[in-house]
Structure formats: structure tokens, C-alpha cells
Design a protein around this motif. Structure first.
Motif, PDB file in Angstrom:
ATOM      1  N   VAL A 180     -87.868-102.963  65.714  1.00 24.04           N
ATOM      2  CA  VAL A 180     -89.046-102.164  65.379  1.00 24.04           C
ATOM      3  C   VAL A 180     -90.142-103.054  64.817  1.00 24.04           C
ATOM      4  O   VAL A 180     -91.322-102.912  65.158  1.00 24.04           O
ATOM      5  N   ALA A 181     -89.781-104.010  63.964  1.00 24.84           N
ATOM      6  CA  ALA A 181     -90.769-104.929  63.396  1.00 24.84           C
ATOM      7  C   ALA A 181     -91.418-105.767  64.494  1.00 24.84           C
ATOM      8  O   ALA A 181     -92.637-105.987  64.482  1.00 24.84           O
ATOM      9  N   ILE A 182     -90.640-106.226  65.455  1.00 19.84           N
ATOM     10  CA  ILE A 182     -91.192-107.024  66.554  1.00 19.84           C
ATOM     11  C   ILE A 182     -92.153-106.191  67.390  1.00 19.84           C
ATOM     12  O   ILE A 182     -93.230-106.663  67.770  1.00 19.84           O
ATOM     13  N   VAL A 183     -91.798-104.936  67.661  1.00 20.37           N
ATOM     14  CA  VAL A 183     -92.681-104.056  68.435  1.00 20.37           C
ATOM     15  C   VAL A 183     -93.983-103.825  67.682  1.00 20.37           C
ATOM     16  O   VAL A 183     -95.073-103.846  68.269  1.00 20.37           O
ATOM     17  N   LEU A 184     -93.908-103.616  66.367  1.00 18.27           N
ATOM     18  CA  LEU A 184     -95.124-103.403  65.582  1.00 18.27           C
ATOM     19  C   LEU A 184     -96.007-104.640  65.564  1.00 18.27           C
ATOM     20  O   LEU A 184     -97.233-104.537  65.599  1.00 18.27           O
ATOM     21  N   VAL A 185     -95.404-105.814  65.503  1.00 18.64           N
ATOM     22  CA  VAL A 185     -96.184-107.046  65.470  1.00 18.64           C
ATOM     23  C   VAL A 185     -96.874-107.274  66.808  1.00 18.64           C
ATOM     24  O   VAL A 185     -98.004-107.739  66.867  1.00 18.64           O
ATOM     25  N   ARG A 186     -96.234-106.913  67.891  1.00 15.80           N
ATOM     26  CA  ARG A 186     -96.779-107.191  69.225  1.00 15.80           C
ATOM     27  C   ARG A 186     -97.669-106.075  69.771  1.00 15.80           C
ATOM     28  O   ARG A 186     -98.116-106.170  70.909  1.00 15.80           O
ATOM     29  N   THR A 187     -97.949-105.021  68.978  1.00 10.48           N
ATOM     30  CA  THR A 187     -98.761-103.924  69.501  1.00 10.48           C
ATOM     31  C   THR A 187    -100.219-104.308  69.660  1.00 10.48           C
ATOM     32  O   THR A 187    -100.958-103.603  70.329  1.00 10.48           O
ATOM     33  N   GLY A 188    -100.658-105.354  69.058  1.00  9.96           N
ATOM     34  CA  GLY A 188    -102.033-105.786  69.244  1.00  9.96           C
ATOM     35  C   GLY A 188    -102.699-106.123  67.937  1.00  9.96           C
ATOM     36  O   GLY A 188    -102.088-106.084  66.867  1.00  9.96           O
ATOM     37  N   PRO A 189    -103.976-106.446  68.022  1.00 11.61           N
ATOM     38  CA  PRO A 189    -104.707-106.830  66.816  1.00 11.61           C
ATOM     39  C   PRO A 189    -104.916-105.638  65.881  1.00 11.61           C
ATOM     40  O   PRO A 189    -104.912-104.485  66.318  1.00 11.61           O
ATOM     41  N   ILE A 190    -105.126-105.936  64.633  1.00  9.11           N
ATOM     42  CA  ILE A 190    -105.341-104.897  63.631  1.00  9.11           C
ATOM     43  C   ILE A 190    -106.762-104.367  63.773  1.00  9.11           C
ATOM     44  O   ILE A 190    -107.718-105.130  63.815  1.00  9.11           O
ATOM     45  N   ARG A 191    -106.883-103.047  63.876  1.00 10.83           N
ATOM     46  CA  ARG A 191    -108.188-102.406  64.004  1.00 10.83           C
ATOM     47  C   ARG A 191    -108.483-101.610  62.749  1.00 10.83           C
ATOM     48  O   ARG A 191    -107.587-101.233  62.020  1.00 10.83           O
ATOM     49  N   THR A 192    -109.726-101.322  62.524  1.00 14.86           N
ATOM     50  CA  THR A 192    -110.099-100.533  61.352  1.00 14.86           C
ATOM     51  C   THR A 192    -110.013 -99.049  61.675  1.00 14.86           C
ATOM     52  O   THR A 192    -110.114 -98.642  62.835  1.00 14.86           O
TER      53      THR A 192
END
Length: 144
Positions: free
Chosen positions: A20-32
Motif C-alpha cells: 500500500v505504501a509503494i502504491v501511494l508513493v507511485r501515484t504521482g506528484p503531490i497536488r494542492t
């Protein structure tokens, strides 16, 4: 000695958490986050983000915890039933504060990565569930 089959479930849950952590990290850049259009949500958001609200909440929690601890460890003037009840309330409130802090952090992080509100709430709920499951696993391991 602990048997290998009793460690299988915690190992699988740990691997699932890493996935789950890997999927969250690879979802893309952080947006506002975008500002909601509703007035009530905006008012509550402004209230939550105001420093006076945080100071008031901190004072209420600290005075409540301080008074509860003093009451729980006081002498024989206070009935034992009241002491026990205050102790249980203190533990429940402390766990609630910890769970809400964890949930809000996970929710904010998921929203900042572009997930919808429902998806972020689901991930926050999963984290609270995993925390509860971890507590059960620790209790079972320590009991046996």
C-alpha cells in the motif's frame, strides 16, 4: 519458541502494508487541495485552521488529562469506582486522540496526492483498522 505458522499472518499484513505504501508513493506528484464551494465547509475549515482553536483544544485536553490523572492517583478520599472510571476514560480519550491524529495525517496525505475524499477516507479507515489489528496481534503474541 514461537512457531512459524503464528508469524505468517503478521508477516502477510506487513507485506500488504508495504505494498500500500509503494502504491501511494507511485501515484504521482503531490497536488494542492482545491477550496470547496460550500459556505459551511469553508467556515469549519477556517475555524479548524485558526490558531486560537488549536490553543483552546490543547488547553482543554491538557487540563482534562491533568485533572483526570490527579483524580486517578489521589488518595482514599475518592471512591475506587470513580478512580477506575476516570482511568478508563483517560485511556479511551488518549487512544482516540492518537487515532484521530493518524487518520487526519493519512487523509491529508492521500488528498494531497490527488485522491478523492472517499478514497482518502477509505485509506484512513484502513490505517486505523491496521493499527487495531496490530494491537490485537501484539496482545496475542504477548499472551502466549
Amino acid at each position: 519458541m514461537v512457531q512459524a505458522d503464528t508469524l505468517l499472518i503478521p508477516l502477510l499484513m506487513g507485506l500488504f502494508l508495504v505494498a500500500v505504501a509503494i502504491v501511494l508513493v507511485r501515484t504521482g506528484p503531490i497536488r494542492t487541495l482545491t477550496e470547496p464551494d460550500r459556505d459551511v465547509v469553508g467556515a469549519v475549515t477556517r475555524l479548524v485552521h485558526h490558531p486560537a482553536s488549536w490553543v483552546a483544544g490543547f488547553l482543554v485536553l491538557s487540563l482534562g488529562f491533568g485533572g483526570g490523572i490527579i483524580l486517578a492517583v489521589s488518595g482514599e478520599d475518592v471512591p475506587a469506582v470513580l478512580k477506575q472510571t476516570v482511568g478508563v476514560v483517560l485511556v479511551v480519550v488518549a487512544l482516540g486522540v492518537l487515532a484521530s491524529f493518524l487518520f487526519s495525517g493519512v487523509y491529508g496525505s492521500a488528498r494531497a496526492r490527488g485522491l478523492t475524499s472517499a478514497q482518502a477516507t477509505a485509506i484512513g479507515g484502513w490505517c486505523i483498522g491496521l493499527l487495531f489489528l496490530g494491537a490485537v496481534v501484539v496482545k496475542l503474541i504477548m499472551a502466549g
